[in-house]
Design a protein around this motif. Structure first.
Motif, PDB file in Angstrom:
ATOM      1  N   SER A 153      -6.053  -0.640  -2.179  1.00  0.00           N
ATOM      2  CA  SER A 153      -6.047   0.320  -3.402  1.00  0.00           C
ATOM      3  C   SER A 153      -7.257   1.390  -3.155  1.00  0.00           C
ATOM      4  O   SER A 153      -8.297   1.482  -3.248  1.00  0.00           O
ATOM      5  N   HIS A 199     -11.718   2.902  -3.241  1.00  0.00           N
ATOM      6  CA  HIS A 199     -11.703   3.923  -4.194  1.00  0.00           C
ATOM      7  C   HIS A 199     -12.804   4.597  -3.855  1.00  0.00           C
ATOM      8  O   HIS A 199     -13.886   4.093  -3.642  1.00  0.00           O
ATOM      9  N   PHE A 212      -3.095  -5.534  -2.783  1.00  0.00           N
ATOM     10  CA  PHE A 212      -2.927  -4.066  -2.843  1.00  0.00           C
ATOM     11  C   PHE A 212      -3.936  -3.461  -2.341  1.00  0.00           C
ATOM     12  O   PHE A 212      -5.193  -3.739  -2.737  1.00  0.00           O
ATOM     13  N   THR A 251      -6.532   7.867  -9.424  1.00  0.00           N
ATOM     14  CA  THR A 251      -5.599   6.605  -9.067  1.00  0.00           C
ATOM     15  C   THR A 251      -6.164   5.379  -9.767  1.00  0.00           C
ATOM     16  O   THR A 251      -5.826   4.378 -10.045  1.00  0.00           O
ATOM     17  N   ALA A 252      -7.928   5.440  -9.677  1.00  0.00           N
ATOM     18  CA  ALA A 252      -8.353   4.321  -9.958  1.00  0.00           C
ATOM     19  C   ALA A 252      -8.193   3.676 -11.575  1.00  0.00           C
ATOM     20  O   ALA A 252      -8.154   2.608 -11.532  1.00  0.00           O
ATOM     21  N   VAL A 278      -5.116   1.384 -11.671  1.00  0.00           N
ATOM     22  CA  VAL A 278      -5.466   0.169 -11.057  1.00  0.00           C
ATOM     23  C   VAL A 278      -6.197  -0.717 -12.163  1.00  0.00           C
ATOM     24  O   VAL A 278      -5.890  -1.734 -12.485  1.00  0.00           O
ATOM     25  N   SER A 334     -10.648  -2.883  -2.907  1.00  0.00           N
ATOM     26  CA  SER A 334     -10.736  -1.686  -3.619  1.00  0.00           C
ATOM     27  C   SER A 334     -11.457  -0.601  -2.434  1.00  0.00           C
ATOM     28  O   SER A 334     -12.504  -0.940  -1.913  1.00  0.00           O
ATOM     29  N   VAL A 350       0.266   0.593  -7.904  1.00  0.00           N
ATOM     30  CA  VAL A 350      -0.301  -0.743  -8.084  1.00  0.00           C
ATOM     31  C   VAL A 350       0.673  -1.479  -8.875  1.00  0.00           C
ATOM     32  O   VAL A 350       0.940  -2.793  -8.730  1.00  0.00           O
ATOM     33  N   THR A 383      -4.061  -1.929 -14.883  1.00  0.00           N
ATOM     34  CA  THR A 383      -3.147  -2.980 -14.442  1.00  0.00           C
ATOM     35  C   THR A 383      -3.953  -4.297 -14.453  1.00  0.00           C
ATOM     36  O   THR A 383      -3.295  -5.353 -15.003  1.00  0.00           O
ATOM     37  N   THR A 426       0.984  -1.244   0.028  1.00  0.00           N
ATOM     38  CA  THR A 426       0.042  -0.056   0.264  1.00  0.00           C
ATOM     39  C   THR A 426       0.879   1.075   0.041  1.00  0.00           C
ATOM     40  O   THR A 426       2.064   1.317   0.179  1.00  0.00           O
ATOM     41  N   TYR A 427       0.168   2.257  -0.186  1.00  0.00           N
ATOM     42  CA  TYR A 427       0.805   3.678  -0.185  1.00  0.00           C
ATOM     43  C   TYR A 427       1.356   3.909   1.262  1.00  0.00           C
ATOM     44  O   TYR A 427       0.872   3.421   2.281  1.00  0.00           O
ATOM     45  N   ILE A 431      -6.758  -6.897  -5.067  1.00  0.00           N
ATOM     46  CA  ILE A 431      -6.676  -5.606  -4.490  1.00  0.00           C
ATOM     47  C   ILE A 431      -7.999  -5.460  -3.289  1.00  0.00           C
ATOM     48  O   ILE A 431      -9.000  -6.239  -3.693  1.00  0.00           O
TER      49      ILE A 431
END
Length: 342
Positions: free
Chosen positions: A123, A151, A121, A129-130, A133, A149, A105, A136, A78-79, A147
């Motif tokens: 996310s 978002h 991940f 950013t979506a 992802v 999610s 990602v 990917t 993750t961030y 992931i």
């Protein structure tokens, strides 16, 4: 663009009453604090921050879900901002599991390619950013990659704020980064003055000037003060990819109830990459028990310094709430730049 001094002088001449505008972007808050803009604005003009920090609006239930995945011996990627956000059982950086900070990602996918262990991940992010992802997922990453999610869409949150009327707002400075990708067509539904703003001090001053003029002239439309980067339609290719992989869903925001169609979940076609389904993880609502007022800050009805924990119990070194964790969080920004009420 006219110089900052010229714009500021024009803004001061236009001021005929108190105005309050909300921005919905953590980068705007950082730019405002870093440049000291609040200290030079007219006394009767106030800028408040809304739910523009993706880490801050991630509810505690999603943090708990990420920790549950780590406890199932998944590698969590993750961030960095998300690592210290408190959950019910602690934060991701304090649970003693394999949790790794990645820049995006694609780095999480690289980890999955080098191990047989499951990699998840976390996310987070808005329309910015979506799409990355989604791109990917469309490239069919390894089977051991998935992931969680988290978002969110910005317009549904704006709709909620306007319907509630809790924060007495005259207009919105729209998020420049989000609008680069998504454009600003979705915001045209709202009968309130709105201006897409850039991130230099002059950009923000120009946006505020345009907002004041809209209010004075009785207009309620979307204007673009950031045309060098933003167009009305945004990036259609990126948005098409996002909607190819994700679909809207109802989700809770920190400080808000469940907001209809404000989240993104993977379509059934891509369920194999959905960590929530893959590992049977439930995202639960968690009642607030802390004195932290992040929820009020995110709704624009309180400033960070209104919190009795700010700068005392809650600091960037030892955060109590997510707004003191993220570099886009209002509390951390105000603490770092010694921001005060003006």
């Amino acid at each position: 663009m006219p110089g900052g001094t010229d714009i500021l002088n024009a803004l001061k001449k236009e001021m005929d009453k108190p105005y309050t505008f909300m921005h919905i972007c953590g980068t705007h808050e950082a730019a405002i604090a870093h440049s000291g803009l609040r200290s030079i604005l007219p006394d009767n003009l106030k800028i408040v921050m809304g739910p523009g920090c993706p880490v801050c609006i991630t509810p505690q239930g999603e943090i708990d879900a990420a920790i549950d995945l780590a406890e199932k011996d998944c590698i969590i990627a993750t961030y960095g901002d998300l690592m210290r956000v408190p959950g019910t059982k602690g934060a991701l950086d304090s649970i003693g599991k394999d949790v790794r900070v990645v820049q995006g990602v694609h780095k999480a996918v690289e980890i999955a390619e080098k191990t047989d262990q499951e990699v998840v991940f976390i996310s987070v992010g808005f329309e910015t950013t979506a799409p990355t992802v989604a791109a990917t997922i469309l490239q069919e990453p390894p089977e051991n990659f998935s992931i969680l999610s988290c978002h969110r869409f910005v317009p549904p949150a704006m709709k909620y704020l306007l319907e509630q009327g809790e924060a007495k707002l005259d207009g919105f400075l729209l998020p420049g980064h989000v609008c680069v990708v998504a454009g600003y067509q979705e915001y045209e539904q709202f009968p309130v003055p709105q201006v897409v703003g850039g991130f230099e001090p002059e950009d923000i001053l120009l946006g505020l000037l345009m907002l004041v003029k809209q209010v004075k002239e009785g207009r309620a439309e979307v204007e673009n003060a950031y045309p060098r980067a933003v167009s009305r339609e945004g990036n259609p290719k990126a948005m098409h990819m996002m909607y190819e992989v994700f679909e809207p869903c109802d989700v809770e925001w920190r400080g808000f109830p469940i907001i209809p169609n404000s989240g993104l979940r993977l379509k059934e076609k891509y369920a194999a990459y959905d960590a929530q389904k893959k590992f049977g993880i439930e995202i639960k609502h968690v009642e607030k028990h802390s004195s932290c007022i992040c929820d009020k800050v995110l709704r624009g009805v309180a400033d960070p310094t209104d919190c009795k924990l700010f700068g005392k119990v809650c600091t960037p070194r030892k955060p109590v709430g997510p707004c003191m964790v993220s570099h886009e969080g209002a509390c951390k920004i105000w603490a770092l730049y010694n921001q005060k009420k003006y």
